[in-house]
Structure formats: structure tokens, C-alpha cells
Design a protein around this motif. Structure first.
Motif: not given
Length: 245
Positions: A219-222, A225, A228-229
Motif C-alpha cells: 500500500n506504500i506508493k509515495t 505513505d 504515515n506507515t
């Protein structure tokens, strides 16, 4: 919502093309319901111009949305700044005449054949109309087209020229990939807490946090991201500023 998408033929360099492609991609990102308005100006369809820009823009649209059936049903054509005394079909017939690009010919014939539903004109304003409300006679028909059932979440692709693709690779090589960033972060954190003073309970908490980060990697695209994770999974284990150094 009517959105004026960024231009395909932006002359401000690779960085701007990447930004434009990102913006267009966001328009088609789930969930979305769309209709497409393909606008060509009089100079795009002028006979002496051979339709070069019209051809390039059409090909770019076909690359972004490769399903031609979706485009046939959901894309209309507006001819802008044309002579109000000439039918828009005449411009398309002239564009077809002598043009060697078969894709362009096919689509222009499609709009001639479906002119009542999908072909609209926006004539040039007269000098006396400047500063006044512009009467767009085809507006009711255009709205009828736009209000018809839109296409939902169409499959699409991000399209960049080779120069912009090279720019993306250059940025990736310089700042490393998300996968590498996650691995590097976890390695450094493990080294920080790999000593006898840490309890088994603390180590189990860290282990669970590492696992959560790895499981969410898809789910980490940027970069944001990733941040935030990290914040979500390790904020209770040590000061955020320390682990983001």
C-alpha cells in the motif's frame, strides 16, 4: 464536475509532463465515473496543418485508455473556434482528405457518422460578443451526452515520453526505491535495539511493528505513505524524530 485536464503537449519539460501525467492518472483512479470531451481547435483540423496535433492527441488518448469501445461510447468531440457558418462535419471531412493516418481517419469518420450525439461546435466569438455571455448553441446536446450513463473505473495507463521515463528512473536511482527504504529503516532500527538491555516484551512489540510495516508495503506508493506507515506502527515505541533521521 467538469475538469480541464492538463495538456498532453506541454512544452515546459519532463518535470511538467510527469506532473500532468500524475494529474490525469488521478482523474481515472477508483472510484470514478467519467465522460470524455476531446476538444480540437480550428487550427488543429485546418487542412494545411494536416491534423498533426489532432493526430498526436488522439494517439495519446488511445494509449491512456486502450479500450476503444469505452472511448466510442464515452468520448465526444468539440470543434472550437470554427466558422459558425460551416458545419463541423466539413472540417472533419477536410481533415480526412489526403491524411495518411488510418487511426485518425477512422475516428473522424466515427464522429461524422455520430454527429448528432457526439460532435459539437464552439464557434469563434464575434467582436461584439466580447465581455458578454457567450451563447453556446450546442450546449443542450452536449449536456445530454454528458448526463448519459458514464463509464465506471475504466482501465487506463500512465503515458510518458521516453525523456520523462528517463527522468523517473533518474529520480528513483537517486532517492532509492520504497522497498529499499523500508528494508534500510528496519535494519537500522533492529541494530539500535539489538542489545541485552531490551526485554523480550519490547522485542516482541518491535517485531510486530516490523511485520506490520512489511505487510503494508504493497500500500506504500509515495514517500508520504511510507512516513504515515512508520508513524502508525512505531510511534509508541520511540520518538518519531529519532527513528526518521
Amino acid at each position: 464536475l467538469i475538469c480541464d485536464a492538463p495538456g498532453f503537449s506541454d512544452n515546459r519539460g519532463s518535470e511538467q509532463e510527469i506532473i500532468n501525467a500524475f494529474s490525469i492518472d488521478k482523474l481515472f483512479t477508483n472510484p470514478c465515473q467519467i465522460k470524455i470531451v476531446f476538444v480540437l481547435s480550428e487550427k488543429d483540423v485546418a487542412k494545411d496543418g494536416r491534423g498533426k496535433e489532432a493526430m498526436e492527441n488522439l494517439h495519446r488518448i488511445l494509449q491512456i485508455l486502450p479500450d476503444e469501445k469505452i472511448l466510442e461510447d464515452n468520448m465526444c468531440l468539440i470543434l472550437s473556434k470554427i466558422d459558425k457558418n460551416r458545419k463541423p462535419e466539413k472540417y472533419l471531412e477536410e481533415l480526412i482528405d489526403g491524411n495518411a493516418d488510418q487511426e485518425l481517419i477512422k475516428w473522424m469518420k466515427h464522429y461524422i457518422d455520430h454527429s448528432q450525439e457526439k460532435l459539437f461546435s464552439f464557434p469563434s466569438a464575434t467582436y461584439n460578443q466580447i465581455g458578454s455571455p457567450y451563447i453556446f448553441y450546442d450546449l443542450p446536446r452536449l449536456l445530454d451526452f454528458l448526463y448519459q450513463t458514464p463509464v465506471v473505473n475504466p482501465p487506463h495507463r500512465v503515458v510518458l515520453c521516453e525523456k520523462s521515463q528517463s527522468k523517473i528512473r533518474e529520480i528513483t536511482d537517486k532517492y532509492c526505491k520504497i522497498d529499499d527504504s523500508v528494508k534500510d529503516l528496519i535494519t537500522k532500527l533492529r541494530q539500535m535495539y539489538n542489545n541485552d538491555s531490551v526485554s523480550i516484551d519490547d522485542l516482541n512489540k518491535w517485531n510486530q511493528s516490523f511485520s506490520n510495516i512489511v505487510q503494508n508495503k504493497i500500500n506504500i506508493k509515495t514517500p508520504q505513505d511510507l512516513v504515515n506507515t512508520i508513524i502508525t506502527n512505531i510511534k509508541s515505541l520511540l520518538p518519531i524524530g529519532e527513528c526518521l533521521k
